[in-house]
Design a protein around this motif. Structure first.
Motif, PDB file in Angstrom:
ATOM      1  N   PRO A   1     -44.091 -56.884  33.096  1.00  0.00           N
ATOM      2  CA  PRO A   1     -44.719 -56.205  31.960  1.00  0.00           C
ATOM      3  C   PRO A   1     -45.904 -55.361  32.428  1.00  0.00           C
ATOM      4  O   PRO A   1     -46.686 -55.793  33.274  1.00  0.00           O
ATOM      5  CB  PRO A   1     -45.197 -57.357  31.066  1.00  0.00           C
ATOM      6  N   ALA A   2     -46.003 -54.171  31.897  1.00  0.00           N
ATOM      7  CA  ALA A   2     -47.104 -53.280  32.253  1.00  0.00           C
ATOM      8  C   ALA A   2     -48.408 -53.835  31.694  1.00  0.00           C
ATOM      9  O   ALA A   2     -48.447 -54.337  30.574  1.00  0.00           O
ATOM     10  CB  ALA A   2     -46.847 -51.888  31.686  1.00  0.00           C
ATOM     11  N   THR A   3     -49.429 -53.762  32.492  1.00  0.00           N
ATOM     12  CA  THR A   3     -50.746 -54.172  32.027  1.00  0.00           C
ATOM     13  C   THR A   3     -51.623 -52.929  31.961  1.00  0.00           C
ATOM     14  O   THR A   3     -51.708 -52.171  32.928  1.00  0.00           O
ATOM     15  CB  THR A   3     -51.379 -55.207  32.974  1.00  0.00           C
ATOM     16  N   LEU A   4     -52.212 -52.731  30.813  1.00  0.00           N
ATOM     17  CA  LEU A   4     -53.078 -51.577  30.614  1.00  0.00           C
ATOM     18  C   LEU A   4     -54.514 -52.056  30.460  1.00  0.00           C
ATOM     19  O   LEU A   4     -54.774 -53.211  30.114  1.00  0.00           O
ATOM     20  CB  LEU A   4     -52.651 -50.799  29.366  1.00  0.00           C
ATOM     21  N   ALA A   5     -55.413 -51.160  30.685  1.00  0.00           N
ATOM     22  CA  ALA A   5     -56.831 -51.487  30.526  1.00  0.00           C
ATOM     23  C   ALA A   5     -57.092 -51.925  29.079  1.00  0.00           C
ATOM     24  O   ALA A   5     -56.453 -51.415  28.146  1.00  0.00           O
ATOM     25  CB  ALA A   5     -57.673 -50.272  30.873  1.00  0.00           C
ATOM     26  N   PRO A   6     -58.009 -52.866  28.883  1.00  0.00           N
ATOM     27  CA  PRO A   6     -58.265 -53.361  27.525  1.00  0.00           C
ATOM     28  C   PRO A   6     -58.758 -52.276  26.566  1.00  0.00           C
ATOM     29  O   PRO A   6     -58.596 -52.403  25.358  1.00  0.00           O
ATOM     30  CB  PRO A   6     -59.338 -54.433  27.719  1.00  0.00           C
TER      31      PRO A   6
ATOM     32  N   ARG B   1     -51.823 -48.213  20.200  1.00  0.00           N
ATOM     33  CA  ARG B   1     -50.575 -47.538  19.845  1.00  0.00           C
ATOM     34  C   ARG B   1     -49.806 -47.062  21.068  1.00  0.00           C
ATOM     35  O   ARG B   1     -48.607 -46.904  21.037  1.00  0.00           O
ATOM     36  CB  ARG B   1     -50.846 -46.351  18.939  1.00  0.00           C
ATOM     37  N   GLY B   2     -50.504 -46.806  22.178  1.00  0.00           N
ATOM     38  CA  GLY B   2     -49.866 -46.312  23.384  1.00  0.00           C
ATOM     39  C   GLY B   2     -49.254 -47.412  24.236  1.00  0.00           C
ATOM     40  O   GLY B   2     -48.579 -47.131  25.219  1.00  0.00           O
ATOM     41  N   ARG B   3     -49.478 -48.663  23.866  1.00  0.00           N
ATOM     42  CA  ARG B   3     -48.968 -49.785  24.661  1.00  0.00           C
ATOM     43  C   ARG B   3     -47.517 -50.088  24.299  1.00  0.00           C
ATOM     44  O   ARG B   3     -47.208 -50.366  23.143  1.00  0.00           O
ATOM     45  CB  ARG B   3     -49.790 -51.042  24.418  1.00  0.00           C
ATOM     46  N   PRO B   4     -46.645 -50.062  25.267  1.00  0.00           N
ATOM     47  CA  PRO B   4     -45.253 -50.435  24.957  1.00  0.00           C
ATOM     48  C   PRO B   4     -45.166 -51.947  24.761  1.00  0.00           C
ATOM     49  O   PRO B   4     -45.853 -52.719  25.425  1.00  0.00           O
ATOM     50  CB  PRO B   4     -44.474 -49.999  26.198  1.00  0.00           C
ATOM     51  N   THR B   5     -44.322 -52.354  23.856  1.00  0.00           N
ATOM     52  CA  THR B   5     -44.134 -53.784  23.615  1.00  0.00           C
ATOM     53  C   THR B   5     -43.328 -54.373  24.763  1.00  0.00           C
ATOM     54  O   THR B   5     -42.594 -53.646  25.464  1.00  0.00           O
ATOM     55  CB  THR B   5     -43.370 -54.022  22.308  1.00  0.00           C
ATOM     56  N   PRO B   6     -43.410 -55.687  24.979  1.00  0.00           N
ATOM     57  CA  PRO B   6     -42.570 -56.311  26.010  1.00  0.00           C
ATOM     58  C   PRO B   6     -41.080 -56.040  25.778  1.00  0.00           C
ATOM     59  O   PRO B   6     -40.333 -55.826  26.732  1.00  0.00           O
ATOM     60  CB  PRO B   6     -42.901 -57.790  25.897  1.00  0.00           C
ATOM     61  N   ALA B   7     -40.665 -56.023  24.524  1.00  0.00           N
ATOM     62  CA  ALA B   7     -39.250 -55.750  24.226  1.00  0.00           C
ATOM     63  C   ALA B   7     -38.871 -54.333  24.652  1.00  0.00           C
ATOM     64  O   ALA B   7     -37.788 -54.106  25.203  1.00  0.00           O
ATOM     65  CB  ALA B   7     -38.972 -55.959  22.742  1.00  0.00           C
TER      66      ALA B   7
ATOM     67  N   LEU C   1     -30.821 -58.601  35.160  1.00  0.00           N
ATOM     68  CA  LEU C   1     -32.166 -58.139  34.856  1.00  0.00           C
ATOM     69  C   LEU C   1     -33.058 -59.363  34.720  1.00  0.00           C
ATOM     70  O   LEU C   1     -32.727 -60.289  33.968  1.00  0.00           O
ATOM     71  CB  LEU C   1     -32.156 -57.352  33.545  1.00  0.00           C
ATOM     72  N   MET C   2     -34.159 -59.390  35.467  1.00  0.00           N
ATOM     73  CA  MET C   2     -35.064 -60.536  35.410  1.00  0.00           C
ATOM     74  C   MET C   2     -36.507 -60.064  35.373  1.00  0.00           C
ATOM     75  O   MET C   2     -36.863 -59.103  36.050  1.00  0.00           O
ATOM     76  CB  MET C   2     -34.865 -61.443  36.614  1.00  0.00           C
ATOM     77  N   GLU C   3     -37.310 -60.765  34.609  1.00  0.00           N
ATOM     78  CA  GLU C   3     -38.735 -60.482  34.568  1.00  0.00           C
ATOM     79  C   GLU C   3     -39.412 -61.255  35.687  1.00  0.00           C
ATOM     80  O   GLU C   3     -39.121 -62.433  35.903  1.00  0.00           O
ATOM     81  CB  GLU C   3     -39.319 -60.914  33.225  1.00  0.00           C
ATOM     82  N   GLY C   4     -40.285 -60.587  36.427  1.00  0.00           N
ATOM     83  CA  GLY C   4     -41.030 -61.256  37.477  1.00  0.00           C
ATOM     84  C   GLY C   4     -41.310 -60.357  38.659  1.00  0.00           C
ATOM     85  O   GLY C   4     -40.867 -59.210  38.707  1.00  0.00           O
TER      86      GLY C   4
END
Length: 166
Positions: free
Chosen positions: A47-52, A57-63, A93-96
């Motif tokens: 998952p992308a991590t963005l600055a706090p 609105r610009g943050r993509p959801t995990p889905a 496809l795997m998360e990690g």
């Protein structure tokens, strides 16, 4: 090598959408029938991590991130192997962390195939990136590295042996 009875008759391939990973997938698909193995194309995503302070609105959801990763994997497999995928090819496809995911998926397989996309310090030979280095260090099975410029060659033919008399 591994015992075929334990499900080790597969070649695991790291797929990140790059030309190098597609070359590794092409190589694995060419080798698999000769080894009686299936090809497991693995794409690991984190998952992308963005600055706090980034706009919510610009943050993509995990889905949405997972869907984008799934599309990348499907597109890479289709672009490499064509629209009709052999049933002996499976996409996972795997998360990690990519290196950890690939090493875990490689347990019990015949080979782990990775693409080489970078040029080394001499700019002549490909070099292994950070994921490849971790896989080479910790993989429980042999690792094959395939340069991005790989193109399938004509199948090898057996060469006769000659006895040398001294």
């Amino acid at each position: 090598m591994t015992d075929h009875a334990d499900g080790g008759d597969r070649i695991v391939v790291g797929v990140d959408g790059s030309d190098a990973s597609r070359a590794a997938l092409r190589w694995a698909a060419q080798q698999a029938p000769r080894l009686g193995a299936e090809v497991v194309a693995v794409h690991a995503w984190t998952p992308a991590t963005l600055a706090p302070y980034a706009c919510a609105r610009g943050r993509p959801t995990p889905a949405a991130q997972r869907e984008r990763a799934a599309q990348l994997l499907a597109d890479a497999v289709r672009a490499t192997l064509g629209p009709r995928i052999d049933p002996a090819v499976r996409a996972v496809l795997m998360e990690g962390d990519p290196a950890r995911v690939l090493i875990r998926q490689a347990r019990g397989a015949l080979l782990l195939a990775l693409g080489l996309s970078r040029l080394g310090p001499d700019r002549l030979l490909p070099a292994v990136g950070p994921v490849g280095r971790e896989c080479l260090r910790h993989s429980p099975i042999p690792v094959v590295t395939v340069p991005a410029c790989y193109r399938p060659a004509a199948p090898l033919r057996a060469v006769g042996t000659h006895q040398v008399v001294a």
